[in-house]
Design a protein around this motif. Structure first.
Motif, short mmCIF file in Angstrom:
data_model
loop_
_atom_site.label_atom_id
_atom_site.label_comp_id
_atom_site.label_asym_id
_atom_site.label_seq_id
_atom_site.Cartn_x
_atom_site.Cartn_y
_atom_site.Cartn_z
N ILE A 55 -1.47 11.50 3.12
CA ILE A 55 -0.04 11.63 2.81
C ILE A 55 0.52 10.37 2.15
O ILE A 55 1.72 10.15 2.13
CB ILE A 55 0.76 11.96 4.09
CG1 ILE A 55 0.66 10.85 5.13
CG2 ILE A 55 0.32 13.28 4.68
CD1 ILE A 55 1.59 11.01 6.30
N ALA A 56 -0.37 9.56 1.57
CA ALA A 56 0.04 8.28 0.98
C ALA A 56 0.95 8.48 -0.23
O ALA A 56 0.80 9.42 -1.00
CB ALA A 56 -1.18 7.48 0.57
N ASP A 57 1.87 7.56 -0.37
CA ASP A 57 2.76 7.51 -1.53
C ASP A 57 1.95 7.00 -2.73
O ASP A 57 1.26 5.99 -2.62
CB ASP A 57 3.93 6.58 -1.22
CG ASP A 57 4.96 6.52 -2.33
OD1 ASP A 57 5.04 7.49 -3.11
OD2 ASP A 57 5.68 5.51 -2.41
N PRO A 58 2.02 7.69 -3.87
CA PRO A 58 1.24 7.23 -5.03
C PRO A 58 1.58 5.81 -5.46
O PRO A 58 0.71 5.10 -5.99
CB PRO A 58 1.63 8.23 -6.13
CG PRO A 58 2.08 9.45 -5.39
CD PRO A 58 2.68 8.96 -4.12
N ALA A 59 2.78 5.34 -5.20
CA ALA A 59 3.14 3.96 -5.56
C ALA A 59 2.35 2.96 -4.71
O ALA A 59 1.98 1.88 -5.18
CB ALA A 59 4.64 3.74 -5.37
N GLU A 60 2.09 3.31 -3.46
CA GLU A 60 1.30 2.43 -2.59
C GLU A 60 -0.15 2.38 -3.04
O GLU A 60 -0.80 1.34 -2.94
CB GLU A 60 1.39 2.89 -1.14
CG GLU A 60 2.76 2.76 -0.51
CD GLU A 60 3.16 1.31 -0.34
OE1 GLU A 60 2.29 0.48 0.00
OE2 GLU A 60 4.34 1.00 -0.56
N VAL A 61 -0.66 3.51 -3.50
CA VAL A 61 -2.05 3.55 -3.96
C VAL A 61 -2.21 2.72 -5.22
O VAL A 61 -3.23 2.05 -5.42
CB VAL A 61 -2.50 5.02 -4.20
CG1 VAL A 61 -3.89 5.07 -4.79
CG2 VAL A 61 -2.45 5.79 -2.89
N ASP A 62 -1.21 2.71 -6.08
CA ASP A 62 -1.28 1.92 -7.31
C ASP A 62 -1.32 0.43 -7.04
O ASP A 62 -1.87 -0.34 -7.82
CB ASP A 62 -0.10 2.25 -8.23
CG ASP A 62 -0.22 3.63 -8.85
OD1 ASP A 62 -1.37 4.15 -8.91
OD2 ASP A 62 0.81 4.21 -9.24
N LYS A 63 -0.74 0.00 -5.92
CA LYS A 63 -0.77 -1.43 -5.56
C LYS A 63 -2.20 -1.91 -5.28
O LYS A 63 -2.51 -3.08 -5.42
CB LYS A 63 0.08 -1.69 -4.32
CG LYS A 63 1.57 -1.61 -4.56
CD LYS A 63 2.30 -1.92 -3.27
CE LYS A 63 3.79 -1.80 -3.41
NZ LYS A 63 4.49 -2.05 -2.14
N ALA A 64 -3.05 -1.00 -4.86
CA ALA A 64 -4.42 -1.35 -4.52
C ALA A 64 -5.38 -0.99 -5.66
O ALA A 64 -6.52 -0.59 -5.43
CB ALA A 64 -4.84 -0.64 -3.25
N ASP A 65 -4.89 -1.11 -6.89
CA ASP A 65 -5.70 -0.85 -8.08
C ASP A 65 -6.21 0.59 -8.11
O ASP A 65 -7.32 0.87 -8.55
CB ASP A 65 -6.86 -1.84 -8.15
CG ASP A 65 -7.42 -1.97 -9.56
OD1 ASP A 65 -6.67 -1.69 -10.53
OD2 ASP A 65 -8.60 -2.36 -9.68
N GLY A 66 -5.39 1.52 -7.60
CA GLY A 66 -5.73 2.94 -7.64
C GLY A 66 -6.66 3.41 -6.55
O GLY A 66 -7.05 4.57 -6.52
N LEU A 67 -7.04 2.53 -5.65
CA LEU A 67 -7.95 2.90 -4.56
C LEU A 67 -7.13 3.20 -3.30
O LEU A 67 -6.34 2.38 -2.86
CB LEU A 67 -8.93 1.75 -4.27
CG LEU A 67 -9.94 1.97 -3.17
CD1 LEU A 67 -10.89 3.09 -3.55
CD2 LEU A 67 -10.70 0.69 -2.91
N ASN A 68 -7.34 4.38 -2.74
CA ASN A 68 -6.63 4.77 -1.52
C ASN A 68 -7.37 4.16 -0.32
O ASN A 68 -8.26 4.77 0.26
CB ASN A 68 -6.55 6.29 -1.42
CG ASN A 68 -5.56 6.76 -0.38
OD1 ASN A 68 -5.20 6.00 0.51
ND2 ASN A 68 -5.13 7.99 -0.50
N ILE A 69 -7.00 2.96 0.03
CA ILE A 69 -7.72 2.20 1.05
C ILE A 69 -7.64 2.88 2.42
O ILE A 69 -8.62 2.92 3.16
CB ILE A 69 -7.17 0.76 1.13
CG1 ILE A 69 -7.45 0.04 -0.18
CG2 ILE A 69 -7.79 0.00 2.29
CD1 ILE A 69 -6.80 -1.31 -0.29
#
Length: 91
Positions: free
Chosen positions: A33-47
């Motif tokens: 359920i991650a926000d796509p903006a948060e995933v972009d902060k990690a270089d596109g990797l859903n940590i």
């Protein structure tokens, strides 16, 4: 002859697997359920997602290990030997 039994739920590997598995479930849900903006902060990797999946795999391996190689403990023989050697009868 002393009977032997498995440690079962008291095996520390099962406890560790349960704790890491619970954290893995939480991280996996947060990753889904991650926000796509948060995933972009990690270089596109859903940590969170990948970390949660790794924790679930780790927990499954611990459970598998505890099932394939159980800890065997001697069963209580019902009073053949005193529980405390210091209280053994002296003759």
């Amino acid at each position: 002859m002393a009977q032997k039994q498995k440690a079962g739920a008291f095996d520390i590997r099962v406890v560790i697997a349960a704790l890491i598995g619970a954290y893995g479930v939480v991280l996996t849900i947060l990753g889904i359920i991650a926000d796509p903006a948060e995933v972009d902060k990690a270089d596109g990797l859903n940590i969170n997602l990948w970390g949660g999946i790794a924790m679930l795999v780790f927990a499954a391996l611990f459970v598998l290990w505890s099932r394939l190689r159980p800890i065997v403990v001697p069963a209580d023989t019902g009073g053949d030997a005193p529980a405390d050697p210091a209280k053994a009868p002296t003759d």
